[in-house]
Scaffold this motif. Sequence first.
Motif, short mmCIF file in Angstrom:
data_model
loop_
_atom_site.label_atom_id
_atom_site.label_comp_id
_atom_site.label_asym_id
_atom_site.label_seq_id
_atom_site.Cartn_x
_atom_site.Cartn_y
_atom_site.Cartn_z
N MET A 1 85.49 67.11 46.62
CA MET A 1 85.97 65.75 46.55
C MET A 1 87.49 65.76 46.70
N GLU A 2 87.95 64.93 47.59
CA GLU A 2 89.36 64.90 47.92
C GLU A 2 89.96 63.55 47.56
N LYS A 53 92.11 57.14 46.31
CA LYS A 53 90.64 56.99 46.35
C LYS A 53 89.97 58.35 46.50
N CYS A 54 88.83 58.45 45.84
CA CYS A 54 87.95 59.61 45.97
C CYS A 54 86.55 59.06 46.20
N ASP A 55 85.94 59.44 47.29
CA ASP A 55 84.61 58.92 47.64
C ASP A 55 84.56 57.39 47.63
N VAL A 59 90.57 55.88 41.88
CA VAL A 59 90.60 56.73 40.69
C VAL A 59 92.04 57.05 40.26
N ALA A 60 93.02 56.69 41.08
CA ALA A 60 94.43 56.92 40.77
C ALA A 60 95.21 55.71 41.27
N TYR A 61 96.26 55.34 40.52
CA TYR A 61 96.96 54.11 40.88
C TYR A 61 98.35 54.10 40.25
N SER A 62 99.28 53.47 40.96
CA SER A 62 100.57 53.09 40.38
C SER A 62 101.10 51.90 41.18
N LYS A 89 94.27 67.14 37.50
CA LYS A 89 95.74 67.10 37.56
C LYS A 89 96.23 66.22 38.71
N TRP A 90 95.52 65.15 38.99
CA TRP A 90 95.88 64.27 40.10
C TRP A 90 97.06 63.37 39.76
#
Length: 148
Positions: A1-2, A53-55, A59-62, A89-90
């Motif tokens: 997963m990237e 985004k992952c799939d 899942v990550a945001y700022s 550790k994203w």
Amino acid sequence: MELQFKISAFDDLSVSELYQILHLRESVFIIEQDCIYQDLDHKDQKALHVIGKCDGMVVAYSRLFKPGDYFENASIGRVVIDAGFRDRKWGYPLMHTSIDGILQHFGESRIEISAQLYLKKFYENNGFHAISDTYLEDDIPHIRMLRD
């Protein structure tokens, strides 16, 4: 997963992206941290949004602000990683993308943040240093930090 990033203006967000962003922010900043506060602060419209985004899921945001829109300096805020992905550790690629976004979109390298105190070391590892004493923001200890 990237993890794949993009930076969007508010008006360029899809309804699905906006929903996922608000769900992620609510899940972490309100529910997980048990902090009742007004997340929808009318600043999203001014911000650029860094979306990881992952799939197909956010899942990550700022969010990024040009100088004067939040602090005197350019700023990064609402930095968040979905709880189910923190072991990857994203936060580091999210911050690198956010810092690069400030430079590319606003031509600024001086960045000011209001960091939750428990994340001070994380932000120091991303080039920030403390510029204030600890203060409470929404009953959570914070510290102002700057990256020159």
